[in-house]
Design a protein around this motif. Structure first.
Motif, mmCIF file in Angstrom:
data_model
loop_
_atom_site.group_PDB
_atom_site.id
_atom_site.type_symbol
_atom_site.label_atom_id
_atom_site.label_comp_id
_atom_site.label_asym_id
_atom_site.label_seq_id
_atom_site.Cartn_x
_atom_site.Cartn_y
_atom_site.Cartn_z
ATOM 1 N N ARG A 292 0.008 5.186 29.865
ATOM 2 C CA ARG A 292 0.574 4.091 30.666
ATOM 3 C C ARG A 292 -0.178 3.927 31.985
ATOM 4 N N CYS B 30 -3.124 1.941 31.311
ATOM 5 C CA CYS B 30 -2.780 0.525 31.191
ATOM 6 C C CYS B 30 -2.523 -0.122 32.547
ATOM 7 N N PHE C 34 0.248 0.440 34.269
ATOM 8 C CA PHE C 34 1.686 0.342 34.542
ATOM 9 C C PHE C 34 2.078 1.310 35.654
ATOM 10 N N TYR D 130 -3.005 -2.366 23.940
ATOM 11 C CA TYR D 130 -2.107 -1.215 24.046
ATOM 12 C C TYR D 130 -0.994 -1.349 23.025
ATOM 13 N N LEU D 131 -0.739 -0.250 22.336
ATOM 14 C CA LEU D 131 0.373 -0.221 21.398
ATOM 15 C C LEU D 131 1.255 0.958 21.780
ATOM 16 N N GLY D 132 2.455 0.659 22.241
ATOM 17 C CA GLY D 132 3.312 1.723 22.758
ATOM 18 C C GLY D 132 4.314 2.203 21.732
ATOM 19 N N LEU E 241 7.281 1.254 21.662
ATOM 20 C CA LEU E 241 8.068 0.090 21.266
ATOM 21 C C LEU E 241 7.167 -0.892 20.536
ATOM 22 N N ALA F 70 7.386 -4.142 20.309
ATOM 23 C CA ALA F 70 7.193 -5.453 20.929
ATOM 24 C C ALA F 70 7.291 -6.579 19.914
ATOM 25 N N ILE F 71 8.184 -6.447 18.957
ATOM 26 C CA ILE F 71 8.417 -7.587 18.055
ATOM 27 C C ILE F 71 9.874 -8.001 18.171
ATOM 28 N N LYS F 72 10.093 -9.295 17.927
ATOM 29 C CA LYS F 72 11.430 -9.866 18.089
ATOM 30 C C LYS F 72 12.120 -9.936 16.738
ATOM 31 N N GLU G 186 14.482 -11.811 15.782
ATOM 32 C CA GLU G 186 14.823 -13.157 15.332
ATOM 33 C C GLU G 186 13.635 -13.911 14.772
ATOM 34 N N ARG H 129 -1.645 -6.379 14.934
ATOM 35 C CA ARG H 129 -2.370 -6.875 16.116
ATOM 36 C C ARG H 129 -3.756 -6.260 16.207
ATOM 37 N N LEU I 224 13.526 -18.577 20.449
ATOM 38 C CA LEU I 224 14.426 -17.423 20.459
ATOM 39 C C LEU I 224 15.844 -17.832 20.835
ATOM 40 N N ARG J 291 17.631 -19.531 18.056
ATOM 41 C CA ARG J 291 18.114 -18.638 16.987
ATOM 42 C C ARG J 291 19.253 -17.761 17.469
ATOM 43 N N ASP K 30 12.523 -4.259 23.967
ATOM 44 C CA ASP K 30 11.718 -4.136 22.745
ATOM 45 C C ASP K 30 10.224 -4.026 23.031
ATOM 46 N N GLY K 31 9.858 -3.913 24.316
ATOM 47 C CA GLY K 31 8.462 -3.657 24.635
ATOM 48 C C GLY K 31 7.610 -4.909 24.815
ATOM 49 N N THR K 32 8.197 -6.091 24.594
ATOM 50 C CA THR K 32 7.401 -7.305 24.759
ATOM 51 C C THR K 32 6.944 -7.483 26.205
ATOM 52 N N GLU L 110 6.043 -5.226 28.320
ATOM 53 C CA GLU L 110 4.813 -4.451 28.523
ATOM 54 C C GLU L 110 3.602 -5.266 28.086
ATOM 55 N N GLN L 111 3.734 -5.871 26.896
ATOM 56 C CA GLN L 111 2.607 -6.653 26.377
ATOM 57 C C GLN L 111 2.325 -7.856 27.273
ATOM 58 N N LEU M 38 0.264 -6.949 30.114
ATOM 59 C CA LEU M 38 -1.120 -6.670 29.753
ATOM 60 C C LEU M 38 -1.859 -7.927 29.333
ATOM 61 N N MET N 258 8.632 -1.692 36.120
ATOM 62 C CA MET N 258 8.043 -1.135 34.908
ATOM 63 C C MET N 258 7.481 0.254 35.119
ATOM 64 N N GLU N 259 7.357 0.678 36.396
ATOM 65 C CA GLU N 259 6.722 1.978 36.642
ATOM 66 C C GLU N 259 7.437 3.110 35.935
#
Lengths: 245, 204, 61, 222
Positions: free
Chosen positions: B45, B48, B50, B78-80, B82, B84-86, B88, B143, D15, D18, D78-80, D82-83, D86, D221-222
């Motif tokens: 992190r 990255c 953060f 970066y792939l953590g 989590l 990072a997908i929704k 819905e 990704r 989103l 839905r 859900d980590g979005t 973070e992305q 970046l 986010m730290e």
């Protein structure tokens, strides 16, 4: 190297310096309070319109002034801490907040007590009182945000940002409240008639000074505790005489 | 090229590591090892951006990543922990949006191809909430296929994956290294990459 | 209202009890809190230090 | 730049579509709070007419607080988020996109609903018009100031209440100018100054809040 000095030795030297200064500030604050109140109650004459009630201003006005200035000082320290990443400034900002909030409370309380004999109501939606109330909310928000974040670094930085946003907003809020007040032709607190006696001014000024010194003493004492708490793992803290005993 | 010098990081009062230094050159892969709580995730992190390190510097092609900021982010992925997908959104929508966020325009066909290669054929248009843990991880890992980043930072990429998927990831990493990419990752499962020397960094 | 009448008859008592006594009370409470916090923090730091010393002693032995 | 903005807005709108229940609960809350007021203060039309603008504005303020918690929290969990940090584009731009989408799903429905509720209070047509213009200018500011609070309280326990505590005092100017405009038109005065002040607040918020929110997100986010 300059940055390192800032970062590491500032709290060290500051801790000792603050410890030496606190008694002086506290003592002179107490002395000035006594002098100020003596002038305010024994020397200053009774006001023609407001009678004895006007004597509340000797605490009300200094408390209001201080609550506003302390917010600016707090935001200033917060900004310093955020920009230069200095730890001491963030600690100072944290230490100032409770004192500022208490002064805002005193200002509101005494304002209400003054309002009762003057207008027959404890609370009037006067522009200044309303702004003071909002200022108290801002202080409480700062304290609540800092208290609910466990990580001290994040707590410092997040509340610092809030303080800066708040201080940018304070003039806008004050202006809008004043605007709202004139629109509704609300009552406005007039502090002085045309003739404010010299002794009244002196008393108010001396009490203001006393409040300043008191605030400095309390903030320094509080910041010393915060330094102890935050730096408890460092060598210099463990070698302090009060810790060793 | 990623260079790290004299890096020190702490979490609260606790110093995780200090004096850490390494350089990662094109075509190299490095595994970060260490017990739980040794700071593997914190290191990634920090790489990255953060986390701000207590001391030390991280440079990309000779410039500090703080200064590069967006230029650096354009070249890393970066792939953590989590995904990072929704829930819905469908796998297809998820992939196209996350590619869009990282600055890659992806048409439907490319996205479909990537998802199929990840073994998600006929599940591309299902909302991801009906997929299994492993399948969601595959959506996230897709990704890797559509990104043109040079540096991959992967935190536990293999969790929840079956043998087939692990083999696929090994293949992808090998391809990436062959294209002069760089990989830095953590894992608790063995990951073997053909034709590349695995460097390792031990945090204690 | 009786308070109103009392207030007009004893303005100085009203000012003193209502404003200054309250303000001084607030100050006193704040000072007490600061002193209390100092005590607690010092005790905590001492405890931490002793715990650290013990750990070091055990390590040496 | 604009492509990214459009992407984020479209994503958040999809989103939200839905998860329609979220939008509806905010809207229902708004309607309920407004409808409760006459029950609390009595049905005299003269008083209700005078209170209408204030009640609607305060209710809009409270309902926008209600939806703010969701602004970043789902993406954080859900980590979005973070992305997003970046992403090789400026985070402020992304934040602006999220604010815009948030306003479209939580602020805009309130604006559209307000005239109907205004009729419950027997507001004259002229006043209704100004109320809508005021809300159109003011609710985006609420979303943007709220975003700062949402970013600062990200992932904290009791974040929702704390968020209101931080944000409500900062929203007071919007409330004052918004209700002031309606009162001015009812009194037959010019509303230009009120509306231009609201517009100025909107511009100020547009310039500063995305950047401040981006900084707050980095801190959180730290």
């Amino acid at each position: 190297m300059a940055i390192n000095w800032f970062k590491y030795s500032a709290p060290t030297t500051f801790y000792g310096l603050a410890g030496k200064l606190i008694p002086w500030f506290a003592f002179s604050a107490a002395l000035l309070f006594v002098i100020g109140l003596y002038i305010g109650f024994a020397v200053a004459p009774v006001d023609a319109q407001q009678g004895e009630f006007y004597r509340i201003i000797f605490i009300h006005v200094p408390a209001s002034i201080l609550s506003m200035f302390l917010y600016l000082v707090m935001a200033g320290y917060a900004a310093l801490g955020l920009i230069f990443n200095t730890r001491l400034s963030a600690m100072m900002a944290t230490a100032i907040a409770p004192t500022g909030a208490l002064f805002a409370f005193i200002s509101l309380w005494t304002g209400a007590l003054w309002g009762k004999p003057m207008w027959g109501a404890w609370w009037v939606w006067d522009a200044r009182l309303t702004s003071e109330l909002i200022l108290l909310f801002l202080y409480l928000g700062f304290i609540a945000l800092h208290a609910s974040i466990d990580d001290p670094r994040r707590a410092d930085r997040a509340s610092a940002l809030l303080a800066i946003v708040g201080s940018v907003n304070v003039p806008i809020i004050y202006f809008s409240v004043k605007w709202w007040n004139t629109l509704h032709q609300g009552s406005t607190i007039k502090y002085t008639g045309t003739s404010m006696h010299v002794a009244m001014q002196q008393a108010m000024f001396i009490v203001l000074l006393a409040c300043w010194l008191y605030a400095i003493a309390v903030v320094l004492a509080r910041v010393r505790s915060i330094i102890l708490e935050r730096e408890r793992n460092t060598v210099w803290i463990n070698e302090l005489p009060e810790v060793r005993s | 090229m990623l260079e790290v010098s004299n890096l020190a990081c702490s979490r609260g009062d606790h110093r995780l590591f200090s004096g850490l230094g390494f350089a990662l050159h094109p075509g190299q892969i490095m595994q970060v090892q260490g017990a739980n709580g040794s700071g593997k995730t914190s290191l990634l992190r920090t790489l990255c951006g953060f986390l701000t390190p207590d001391e030390g510097e991280i440079t990309w092609c000779g410039k500090s990543i703080r200064e590069l900021d967006e230029e650096y982010y354009a070249e890393m992925l970066y792939l953590g922990h989590l995904n990072a997908i929704k829930d819905e959104l469908s796998a297809l929508e998820n992939l196209r949006i996350s590619a869009g966020l990282s600055g890659v325009e992806l048409d439907e066909k490319e996205a479909m191809n990537a998802l199929r290669r990840m073994g998600l054929r006929r599940r591309e248009r299902l909302p991801t909430k009906v997929l299994s843990q492993g399948q969601r991880r595959r959506v996230a890992l897709a990704r890797l296929l559509v990104s043109d980043a040079k540096l991959w930072i992967l935190d536990e990429p293999l969790t929840a994956l079956d043998v087939g998927a692990v083999a696929l990831i090994q293949e992808l990493v090998a391809e990436h290294l062959a294209r002069h990419g760089m990989v830095i990752f953590t894992t608790h499962q063995p990951l073997e990459v053909a034709g590349a020397e695995m460097r390792s960094l031990l945090l204690s | 209202m009786s308070l109103d009448i009392w207030m007009r008859e004893n303005p100085l008592t009203y000012v003193w009890l209502g404003s200054y006594a309250v303000a001084l009370l607030v100050f006193a409470v704040e000072v007490a809190m600061v002193i209390h916090k100092r005590k607690i923090t010092l005790r905590q730091v001492r405890l931490m230090r002793e715990a650290g010393d013990d750990a070091r002693d055990e390590g040496a032995a | 730049m604009l492509g990214l903005l459009a992407l984020v807005i479209r994503r958040d709108l999809v989103l939200a579509m839905r998860r329609r229940a979220d939008i509806l609960t905010t809207l229902i809350f708004f309607v309920m709070v407004v409808s409760l007021f006459p029950l609390g203060v009595g049905p005299e039309m003269e008083m209700l007419r005078r209170m209408a603008a204030g009640v609607l504005w305060v209710a809009a303020l409270l309902s926008s607080m209600l939806s703010l918690g969701r602004l970043f929290s789902a993406d954080y969990q859900d980590g979005t988020l973070e992305q997003m940090m970046l992403a090789p584009q400026s985070l402020s731009m992304l934040v602006l996109g999220k604010m815009t989408a948030h306003w479209m799903v939580s602020g805009l429905p309130l604006v559209l609903m307000a005239p109907v509720l205004g009729l419950q209070f027997d507001m004259p047509a002229q006043a209704l018009g100004i109320l809508i213009v005021g809300l159109l200018l003011g609710t985006p500011v609420l979303s943007m100031i709220g975003a700062i609070g949402a970013a600062l309280t990200l992932g904290l326990r009791g974040g929702g209440v704390l968020l209101s505590l931080l944000v409500l005092p900062l929203c007071i100017p919007v409330l004052i100018f918004g209700t002031g405009a309606v009162e001015a038109i009812t009194a037959g005065l010019s509303v230009a100054s009120h509306l231009s002040l609201l517009g100025a607040l909107l511009v100020l918020a547009l310039v500063f809040t995305p950047w401040v929110t981006a900084q707050a997100l980095r801190i959180s986010m730290e």
